[in-house]
Design a protein around this motif. Structure first.
Motif, PDB file in Angstrom:
ATOM      1  N   PHE A   1      59.088  18.265  11.170  1.00 17.53           N
ATOM      2  CA  PHE A   1      59.816  19.221  10.333  1.00 17.53           C
ATOM      3  C   PHE A   1      60.507  20.290  11.177  1.00 17.53           C
ATOM      4  O   PHE A   1      61.684  20.581  10.980  1.00 17.53           O
ATOM      5  CB  PHE A   1      58.888  19.846   9.284  1.00 17.53           C
ATOM      6  CG  PHE A   1      58.736  18.958   8.075  1.00 17.53           C
ATOM      7  CD1 PHE A   1      59.644  19.027   7.032  1.00 17.53           C
ATOM      8  CD2 PHE A   1      57.712  18.022   7.987  1.00 17.53           C
ATOM      9  CE1 PHE A   1      59.528  18.186   5.926  1.00 17.53           C
ATOM     10  CE2 PHE A   1      57.587  17.176   6.894  1.00 17.53           C
ATOM     11  CZ  PHE A   1      58.504  17.266   5.855  1.00 17.53           C
TER      12      PHE A   1
ATOM     13  N   LEU B   1      56.587  24.272  -5.767  1.00 22.67           N
ATOM     14  CA  LEU B   1      57.763  25.049  -5.370  1.00 22.67           C
ATOM     15  C   LEU B   1      58.807  25.076  -6.483  1.00 22.67           C
ATOM     16  O   LEU B   1      59.471  26.081  -6.715  1.00 22.67           O
ATOM     17  CB  LEU B   1      58.397  24.451  -4.119  1.00 22.67           C
ATOM     18  CG  LEU B   1      57.901  24.946  -2.769  1.00 22.67           C
ATOM     19  CD1 LEU B   1      58.668  24.263  -1.653  1.00 22.67           C
ATOM     20  CD2 LEU B   1      58.076  26.460  -2.653  1.00 22.67           C
TER      21      LEU B   1
ATOM     22  N   LEU C   1      65.666  23.136   2.248  1.00 21.15           N
ATOM     23  CA  LEU C   1      64.255  22.962   2.608  1.00 21.15           C
ATOM     24  C   LEU C   1      64.094  21.915   3.715  1.00 21.15           C
ATOM     25  O   LEU C   1      65.022  21.143   3.988  1.00 21.15           O
ATOM     26  CB  LEU C   1      63.456  22.539   1.373  1.00 21.15           C
ATOM     27  CG  LEU C   1      63.441  23.554   0.234  1.00 21.15           C
ATOM     28  CD1 LEU C   1      62.736  22.979  -0.988  1.00 21.15           C
ATOM     29  CD2 LEU C   1      62.771  24.852   0.676  1.00 21.15           C
TER      30      LEU C   1
ATOM     31  N   ILE D   1      54.125  18.412  11.497  1.00 23.25           N
ATOM     32  CA  ILE D   1      54.737  19.736  11.675  1.00 23.25           C
ATOM     33  C   ILE D   1      55.858  19.645  12.708  1.00 23.25           C
ATOM     34  O   ILE D   1      56.955  20.193  12.521  1.00 23.25           O
ATOM     35  CB  ILE D   1      53.670  20.769  12.094  1.00 23.25           C
ATOM     36  CG1 ILE D   1      52.635  20.907  10.975  1.00 23.25           C
ATOM     37  CG2 ILE D   1      54.315  22.114  12.415  1.00 23.25           C
ATOM     38  CD1 ILE D   1      51.491  21.855  11.279  1.00 23.25           C
TER      39      ILE D   1
ATOM     40  N   ASP E   1      62.787  19.162   3.829  1.00 23.67           N
ATOM     41  CA  ASP E   1      62.990  17.738   3.507  1.00 23.67           C
ATOM     42  C   ASP E   1      64.344  17.511   2.822  1.00 23.67           C
ATOM     43  O   ASP E   1      64.518  16.577   2.056  1.00 23.67           O
ATOM     44  CB  ASP E   1      61.831  17.204   2.638  1.00 23.67           C
ATOM     45  CG  ASP E   1      61.614  18.035   1.396  1.00 23.67           C
ATOM     46  OD1 ASP E   1      62.346  19.026   1.204  1.00 23.67           O
ATOM     47  OD2 ASP E   1      60.705  17.692   0.609  1.00 23.67           O
TER      48      ASP E   1
ATOM     49  N   GLU F   1      61.560  28.409   8.541  1.00 20.69           N
ATOM     50  CA  GLU F   1      60.225  27.964   8.960  1.00 20.69           C
ATOM     51  C   GLU F   1      59.243  29.016   8.450  1.00 20.69           C
ATOM     52  O   GLU F   1      59.388  30.196   8.771  1.00 20.69           O
ATOM     53  CB  GLU F   1      60.134  27.940  10.492  1.00 20.69           C
ATOM     54  CG  GLU F   1      60.991  26.882  11.144  1.00 20.69           C
ATOM     55  CD  GLU F   1      60.924  26.941  12.676  1.00 20.69           C
ATOM     56  OE1 GLU F   1      61.603  26.139  13.311  1.00 20.69           O
ATOM     57  OE2 GLU F   1      60.210  27.799  13.235  1.00 20.69           O
TER      58      GLU F   1
HETATM   59  C1  DLZ Z   1      56.000  20.188   5.622  1.00 14.46           C
HETATM   60  C2  DLZ Z   1      56.815  21.401   5.949  1.00 14.46           C
HETATM   61  C3  DLZ Z   1      56.436  22.230   6.992  1.00 14.46           C
HETATM   62  C4  DLZ Z   1      55.273  21.926   7.859  1.00 14.46           C
HETATM   63  N1  DLZ Z   1      57.116  23.350   7.269  1.00 14.46           N
HETATM   64  C5  DLZ Z   1      58.191  23.672   6.530  1.00 14.46           C
HETATM   65  C6  DLZ Z   1      58.914  24.864   6.762  1.00 14.46           C
HETATM   66  O1  DLZ Z   1      58.565  25.651   7.627  1.00 14.46           O
HETATM   67  N2  DLZ Z   1      59.999  25.108   5.989  1.00 14.46           N
HETATM   68  C7  DLZ Z   1      60.419  24.260   5.005  1.00 14.46           C
HETATM   69  O2  DLZ Z   1      61.431  24.516   4.356  1.00 14.46           O
HETATM   70  N3  DLZ Z   1      59.739  23.143   4.760  1.00 14.46           N
HETATM   71  C8  DLZ Z   1      58.643  22.826   5.489  1.00 14.46           C
HETATM   72  N4  DLZ Z   1      57.931  21.709   5.218  1.00 14.46           N
HETATM   73  C9  DLZ Z   1      58.397  20.851   4.117  1.00 14.46           C
HETATM   74  C10 DLZ Z   1      58.100  21.509   2.799  1.00 14.46           C
HETATM   75  O3  DLZ Z   1      56.701  21.562   2.593  1.00 14.46           O
HETATM   76  C11 DLZ Z   1      58.840  20.756   1.711  1.00 14.46           C
HETATM   77  O4  DLZ Z   1      60.180  21.082   1.804  1.00 14.46           O
HETATM   78  C12 DLZ Z   1      58.288  21.133   0.396  1.00 14.46           C
HETATM   79  O5  DLZ Z   1      57.052  20.504   0.295  1.00 14.46           O
HETATM   80  C13 DLZ Z   1      59.139  20.810  -0.799  1.00 14.46           C
HETATM   81  O6  DLZ Z   1      59.780  19.618  -0.726  1.00 14.46           O
END
Ligand code: DLZ
Ligand code: FAD
Length: 516
Positions: free
Chosen positions: A50, A108, A8, A47, A10, A32
């Motif tokens: 990330f 999630l 993910l 955004i 993060d 994404e």
């Molecule tokens: C905050 C965010 C955004 C904007 N986009 C993505 C993404 O496209 N793919 C992804 O894996 N994670 C994204 N994140 C962070 C997630 O919201 C974060 O991994 C979850 O909130 C769970 O930790």
């Protein structure tokens, strides 16, 4: 057997347990997806962080020899949802199971748990990037009448050995907080954060963010967050060399002009995985050991990470999902509309929000004692305030945002996060900042046209929540002062606060408008 390992946004570290133990034939996916960008109206720099960091991490993984699938926002076959996209890729690559590390948000986690018996089952792994697991926190919390950071923190110090000398706390005390409350001197120079060069991959990611999320808060023109491990290490070095020695004493200070002061800006890098909290704490402890930073600074900094950061995470995972529904003070107000544009004549709020819009950042005391305190005094409902904090800060992830907002700011959890609400009048802002000299209101007046609204709101808040708060031992003194006030003064303050609240524009459903 062939796993599809989902990483993910993060979880961007090679130390992720699923990556450490990945078999040769594993496929690693980063996705994404529009859904993650839309569930709250994230600041465009958040955004950008990330997308840029995910794209760089995919490149790192390829360089290390992993088979990587990267679903980009613009891909025609992207399903734009983490769960369905992961499952689509698992079947496209003939994987017989999916491996995922505990995500940073309960929604999630729950969605993944529901798929544990799916045709291509999800295997869920614990996230070992923290000092404590949720299970260890639960064990610590079990049987305690009250959870308090200080006791948890001392255990953490002993367990980790950080700032410990022969079994005793370094410097002879566990906590040097009382040395850490200085306002800023009249003239001072705040260190400038390092400027991170933007390579082609970063520029491309920011262009994508611009194309898709142009209408979100903020601009990418001033984007300067670390998006690679190397840049994160540059931030860490800069903090240790230029900010840490003064971190402690000015930790609670607020400036009208300087957004970052002596803060580390490291939450972003730690939360997305570019730095480990352990290496950050160890680096700070080394500065104490070598004499380059004093104990009050180093202890104060380590407490934020080893103490608070772990504590809020433990609370989050042991209290969810009920935690999110808590609202013990019964707040009902929508978010004041100016939280989205900074358009208010209260200088402290105006500057905290403008800095937020400019940088996707405000330091802890701005979040807690400026935007947070005002929302508390006005009785903003938790879901509205939580969505705002989750949206506007580049470091915002629900596991850390929610306990801070709902618990620490709004006291909505009945005191799990803090033994008393962090409510304050204009006097506090005047003491800790230089805002009031630029403000049309006076922190010294409680009623009348020039009176700082925080003053009457403060007493109004205490009056309104008398039955819940006045028995709190830590609130006895202040309720004593309220009781001694003349009735006419109390009436005038109440009227002033009510008139202010009546004219406050709120922004119902602002987030919804952005969603569409
Ligand atoms: C905050 C965010 C955004 C904007 N986009 C993505 C993404 O496209 N793919 C992804 O894996 N994670 C994204 N994140 C962070 C997630 O919201 C974060 O991994 C979850 O909130 C769970 O930790
Ligand atoms: P520094 O002041 O340099 O502090 C060092 C580190 O300590 C931070 O990077 C962070 O990892 C940790 N830390 C400090 N205070 C806290 C705290 N109260 N809880 C958890 N960790 C802490 N922090 C987030 O990382 N994400 C959030 O979404 C978030 N939301 C918040 C919402 C509110 C209403 C409040 C009051 C605080 C929130 N915090 C959040 C905590 C804190 O404000 C930020 O971690 C900090 O401002 C980030 O800037 P920094 O890295 O310069 O921190």
């Amino acid at each position: 057997s062939r796993p599809l390992i989902i990483v993910l946004g993060d979880q961007l570290t090679l130390s992720l347990p699923t990556l450490r133990e990945a078999p040769e034939n594993a496929v690693v996916a980063l996705c994404e997806v529009a859904r993650e960008a839309h569930y709250v109206p994230h600041h465009i720099q958040k955004i950008g962080v990330f997308l840029a960091a995910m794209r760089h991490f995919a490149q790192t993984l390829r360089e290390k020899g992993f088979t990587v699938h990267y679903s980009a926002l613009g891909d025609a076959d992207n399903t734009h949802d983490i769960i369905t996209e992961t499952e689509r890729l698992a079947s496209a690559y003939d994987c017989d199971h999916i491996q995922a590390v505990r995500p940073g948000e309960w929604r999630l986690w729950q969605a993944m748990q529901k798929r544990q018996n799916a045709p291509v089952p999800w295997q869920l792994w614990e996230d070992d990037r923290f000092f404590t697991t949720p299970e260890e926190f639960a064990q610590w919390a079990e049987g305690r009448k009250q959870l308090r950071l200080e006791y948890f923190y001392r255990e953490q110090r002993k367990r980790s050995g950080l700032l410990m000398e022969n079994g005793k706390p370094a410097g002879g005390q566990w906590n040097f907080d009382h040395d850490n409350r200085e306002p800023l001197p009249k003239t001072f120079e705040a260190p400038h954060p390092p400027q991170h060069p933007q390579d082609a991959l970063t520029r491309e990611a920011l262009t994508v963010a611009q194309q898709h999320f142009d209408h979100h808060m903020g601009t990418l023109e001033t984007f300067n967050w670390p998006v690679t491990r190397h840049q994160a290490l540059v931030e860490l070095r800069h903090f240790l060399d230029h900010c840490l020695p003064d971190f402690g004493r000015y930790q609670d200070a607020i400036s009208d002009t300087e957004p970052f002061l002596f803060h580390s800006r490291l939450a972003v890098a730690m939360n997305i995985g570019l730095l480990s909290p352990r290496e950050v704490c160890e680096a700070a402890a080394t500065c104490y050991a070598t004499g380059s930073a004093p104990i009050n600074a180093v202890e104060g900094f380590i407490r934020q990470i080893l103490g608070w950061r772990e504590y809020v995470r433990g609370l989050y995972w042991t209290q969810m999902p009920d935690y999110k529904r808590e609202n013990r003070l019964g707040f009902t107000r929508d978010l004041p509309a100016f939280y989205w544009d900074g358009n208010t004549d209260m200088r402290c709020l105006q500057r905290a929000i403008e800095m937020t819009i400019d940088n996707s950042y405000a330091h802890h005391i701005q979040r807690l004692m400026v935007t947070g305190n005002f929302a508390l005094l006005c009785g903003v409902k938790p879901e509205a305030l939580c969505d705002w904090y989750l949206a506007v800060y580049a470091d915002a992830c629900e596991w850390v945002e929610l306990p801070n907002t709902l618990g620490m700011v709004l006291h909505a959890d009945g005191g799990l996060m803090g033994s008393k609400p962090y409510c304050a009048s204009g006097k506090y802002i005047d003491k800790m900042s230089d805002h009031c000299q630029h403000c049309r209101y006076s922190p010294k007046q409680v009623t009348g046209a020039k009176a700082c609204p925080l003053n009457s709101l403060y007493w109004h808040f205490l009056e309104t929540h008398d039955s819940t708060l006045s028995q709190n031992p830590r609130m006895k003194l202040i309720y004593g002062s309220l009781a001694k006030m003349k009735t006419e003064k109390r009436d005038a303050m109440r009227q002033q606060a009510e008139a202010f609240l009546d004219q406050l524009d709120t922004a119902p459903g602002y987030g919804d408008a952005i969603h569409t």
